[in-house]
Design a protein around this motif. Structure first.
Motif, short mmCIF file in Angstrom:
data_model
loop_
_atom_site.label_atom_id
_atom_site.label_comp_id
_atom_site.label_asym_id
_atom_site.label_seq_id
_atom_site.Cartn_x
_atom_site.Cartn_y
_atom_site.Cartn_z
N THR A 83 0.84 -1.21 0.00
CA THR A 83 0.00 0.00 0.00
C THR A 83 0.87 1.25 0.00
O THR A 83 0.60 2.21 -0.73
CB THR A 83 -0.94 0.00 1.23
N LYS A 84 1.92 1.24 0.81
CA LYS A 84 2.82 2.39 0.89
C LYS A 84 3.45 2.66 -0.48
O LYS A 84 3.45 3.81 -0.96
CB LYS A 84 3.92 2.12 1.93
N TYR A 85 3.94 1.61 -1.14
CA TYR A 85 4.58 1.81 -2.45
C TYR A 85 3.57 2.17 -3.53
O TYR A 85 3.90 2.92 -4.46
CB TYR A 85 5.40 0.58 -2.84
N GLU A 86 2.34 1.70 -3.43
CA GLU A 86 1.30 2.10 -4.39
C GLU A 86 1.03 3.59 -4.26
O GLU A 86 0.92 4.30 -5.26
CB GLU A 86 0.01 1.31 -4.16
N ILE A 87 0.92 4.07 -3.02
CA ILE A 87 0.68 5.49 -2.80
C ILE A 87 1.85 6.32 -3.31
O ILE A 87 1.67 7.32 -4.03
CB ILE A 87 0.43 5.77 -1.29
N LEU A 88 3.06 5.92 -2.96
CA LEU A 88 4.25 6.65 -3.43
C LEU A 88 4.33 6.66 -4.95
O LEU A 88 4.61 7.70 -5.57
CB LEU A 88 5.52 6.04 -2.83
N PHE A 89 4.07 5.50 -5.57
CA PHE A 89 4.10 5.42 -7.03
C PHE A 89 3.07 6.37 -7.64
O PHE A 89 3.38 7.14 -8.55
CB PHE A 89 3.83 3.97 -7.48
N ASN A 90 1.83 6.32 -7.14
CA ASN A 90 0.77 7.17 -7.70
C ASN A 90 1.08 8.65 -7.52
O ASN A 90 0.84 9.46 -8.43
CB ASN A 90 -0.58 6.82 -7.06
N GLU A 91 1.64 9.01 -6.37
CA GLU A 91 1.97 10.42 -6.14
C GLU A 91 3.11 10.88 -7.05
O GLU A 91 3.08 12.00 -7.58
CB GLU A 91 2.33 10.66 -4.67
N MET A 92 4.10 10.03 -7.25
CA MET A 92 5.20 10.38 -8.15
C MET A 92 4.69 10.56 -9.58
O MET A 92 5.09 11.48 -10.29
CB MET A 92 6.29 9.30 -8.15
N MET A 93 3.79 9.68 -9.99
CA MET A 93 3.24 9.77 -11.34
C MET A 93 2.42 11.06 -11.50
O MET A 93 2.50 11.73 -12.54
CB MET A 93 2.38 8.55 -11.67
N LYS A 94 1.65 11.42 -10.49
CA LYS A 94 0.88 12.66 -10.55
C LYS A 94 1.80 13.87 -10.68
O LYS A 94 1.56 14.76 -11.51
CB LYS A 94 0.01 12.83 -9.29
N LEU A 95 2.85 13.89 -9.86
CA LEU A 95 3.79 15.00 -9.92
C LEU A 95 4.51 15.05 -11.28
O LEU A 95 4.68 16.13 -11.86
CB LEU A 95 4.82 14.90 -8.79
N ALA A 96 4.92 13.90 -11.77
CA ALA A 96 5.61 13.85 -13.07
C ALA A 96 4.68 14.32 -14.18
O ALA A 96 5.09 15.07 -15.07
CB ALA A 96 6.12 12.44 -13.35
N ARG B 47 2.11 16.33 -13.88
CA ARG B 47 1.90 17.77 -13.71
C ARG B 47 3.08 18.56 -14.26
O ARG B 47 2.91 19.54 -14.98
CB ARG B 47 1.70 18.10 -12.22
N GLU B 48 4.27 18.12 -13.95
CA GLU B 48 5.47 18.80 -14.45
C GLU B 48 5.54 18.72 -15.98
O GLU B 48 5.91 19.69 -16.64
CB GLU B 48 6.74 18.21 -13.83
N GLU B 49 5.19 17.58 -16.53
CA GLU B 49 5.21 17.42 -17.99
C GLU B 49 4.16 18.32 -18.64
O GLU B 49 4.43 18.95 -19.67
CB GLU B 49 4.97 15.96 -18.36
#
Length: 148
Positions: A95-108, A110-112
């Motif tokens: 669950t922790k890694y799913e959340i981290l993965f999803n947040e990183m993807m959202k940030l990436a 957004r930046e793109e």
């Protein structure tokens, strides 16, 4: 000479070919040779500044994508372990890694999206400082979440 310019003179030598190019450019832009030279010099400083901002944004986006890939890989490994031997600890880690993965993807993403927007990329020094501080704050926030 314009009211905003100081009365500083600087003599310079140039080839006839370069002078001809400046004369042509000045005519195209409806300005004097001096104004054309000053505008080109000022643009060269702004361009360098803008390139620094673009580099920082690219670095941040690459970092986000690398972290997302790392989290995704860890999440897949943990899911395989969980299938073999289920436990609440593994479920928590997944669950922790799913959340981290999803947040990183959202940030990436957004930046793109921001990178792809068509807008004027010339930043004032204050804007550049603000953007840089935001990028470092995001970086440190991500780094903190990695450590926990």
């Amino acid at each position: 000479m314009g009211k905003n310019l100081a009365d500083v003179e600087y003599k310079m030598r140039m080839t006839q070919d370069l002078k001809d190019k400046i004369v042509e450019s000045a005519k195209e832009h409806n300005r004097s040779m001096n104004a054309d030279i000053v505008a080109r010099l000022e643009e060269s400083f702004t361009k360098s500044f803008t390139e620094s901002v673009d580099f920082a944004k690219g670095f941040l986006n690459s970092y986000l994508q690398i972290r997302a890939t790392t989290y995704y890989s860890s999440m897949i490994d943990l899911k395989e372990q969980y299938e073999k031997e289920p436990s609440t600890e593994l479920l928590y880690e997944i669950t922790k890694y799913e959340i981290l993965f999803n947040e990183m993807m959202k940030l990436a993403q957004r930046e793109e999206e921001l990178r792809l927007q068509k807008f004027d990329n010339s930043y004032s020094a204050d804007e550049f400082e603000k953007i840089t501080k935001q990028a470092f704050a995001q970086f440190h926030q991500i780094k903190k979440s990695d450590e926990s």
